[in-house]
Design a protein around this motif. Sequence first.
Motif, mmCIF file in Angstrom:
data_model
loop_
_atom_site.group_PDB
_atom_site.id
_atom_site.type_symbol
_atom_site.label_atom_id
_atom_site.label_comp_id
_atom_site.label_asym_id
_atom_site.label_seq_id
_atom_site.Cartn_x
_atom_site.Cartn_y
_atom_site.Cartn_z
ATOM 1 N N UNK A 18 -1.272 5.894 -3.873
ATOM 2 C CA UNK A 18 -1.984 5.017 -2.970
ATOM 3 C C UNK A 18 -1.941 3.576 -3.472
ATOM 4 N N UNK A 19 -2.167 3.391 -4.749
ATOM 5 C CA UNK A 19 -2.124 2.051 -5.337
ATOM 6 C C UNK A 19 -0.713 1.480 -5.254
ATOM 7 N N UNK A 20 0.281 2.326 -5.476
ATOM 8 C CA UNK A 20 1.663 1.881 -5.409
ATOM 9 C C UNK A 20 1.999 1.422 -3.992
ATOM 10 N N UNK A 21 1.575 2.197 -2.991
ATOM 11 C CA UNK A 21 1.834 1.838 -1.605
ATOM 12 C C UNK A 21 1.184 0.515 -1.242
ATOM 13 N N UNK A 22 -0.052 0.321 -1.671
ATOM 14 C CA UNK A 22 -0.758 -0.929 -1.385
ATOM 15 C C UNK A 22 -0.078 -2.111 -2.060
ATOM 16 N N UNK A 23 0.405 -1.909 -3.266
ATOM 17 C CA UNK A 23 1.098 -2.977 -3.986
ATOM 18 C C UNK A 23 2.384 -3.360 -3.273
ATOM 19 N N UNK A 24 3.143 -2.363 -2.834
ATOM 20 C CA UNK A 24 4.398 -2.631 -2.130
ATOM 21 C C UNK A 24 4.125 -3.335 -0.806
ATOM 22 N N UNK A 25 3.108 -2.896 -0.080
ATOM 23 C CA UNK A 25 2.786 -3.523 1.196
ATOM 24 C C UNK A 25 2.350 -4.975 1.024
ATOM 25 N N UNK A 26 1.523 -5.237 0.025
ATOM 26 C CA UNK A 26 1.066 -6.614 -0.182
ATOM 27 C C UNK A 26 2.217 -7.501 -0.655
ATOM 28 N N UNK A 27 3.114 -6.952 -1.462
ATOM 29 C CA UNK A 27 4.280 -7.722 -1.904
ATOM 30 C C UNK A 27 5.191 -8.043 -0.728
ATOM 31 N N UNK A 28 5.412 -7.078 0.142
ATOM 32 C CA UNK A 28 6.240 -7.310 1.325
ATOM 33 C C UNK A 28 5.604 -8.352 2.244
ATOM 34 N N UNK A 29 4.297 -8.313 2.379
ATOM 35 C CA UNK A 29 3.589 -9.304 3.196
ATOM 36 C C UNK A 29 3.760 -10.703 2.601
ATOM 37 N N UNK A 30 3.610 -10.814 1.284
ATOM 38 C CA UNK A 30 3.766 -12.117 0.635
ATOM 39 C C UNK A 30 5.203 -12.630 0.767
ATOM 40 N N UNK A 31 6.177 -11.736 0.638
ATOM 41 C CA UNK A 31 7.575 -12.131 0.793
ATOM 42 C C UNK A 31 7.829 -12.636 2.214
ATOM 43 N N UNK A 32 7.247 -11.949 3.192
ATOM 44 C CA UNK A 32 7.385 -12.386 4.582
ATOM 45 C C UNK A 32 6.805 -13.766 4.805
ATOM 46 N N UNK A 33 5.664 -14.039 4.197
ATOM 47 C CA UNK A 33 5.057 -15.367 4.332
ATOM 48 C C UNK A 33 5.913 -16.446 3.678
ATOM 49 N N UNK A 34 6.475 -16.126 2.521
ATOM 50 C CA UNK A 34 7.335 -17.098 1.831
ATOM 51 C C UNK A 34 8.592 -17.373 2.658
#
Length: 74
Positions: A18-34
């Motif tokens: 669960x923590x891994x999934x949340x980390x990947x999702x937040x990283x993907x969101x940040x990459x999208x914003x960048x």
Amino acid sequence: MTRSWKRFALLITPIKPSRKRCTIQSTARNLGLILRTLFGIGTARSLQGLASLLLALQLALILVERRLRILVQL
């Protein structure tokens, strides 16, 4: 393995994915914003065509530069 350890292991195991999934999702969101900020495009997949275009342009410039050097030497 004792019985209490098995119970403890069952309680701990679901937390990691669960923590891994949340980390990947937040990283993907940040990459999208960048990407959206830098290029005006929000996904990495949409940049795939742009990358091949830039590579072809770079190759063409290298070939033109080589031809010009040959002409200058003559």
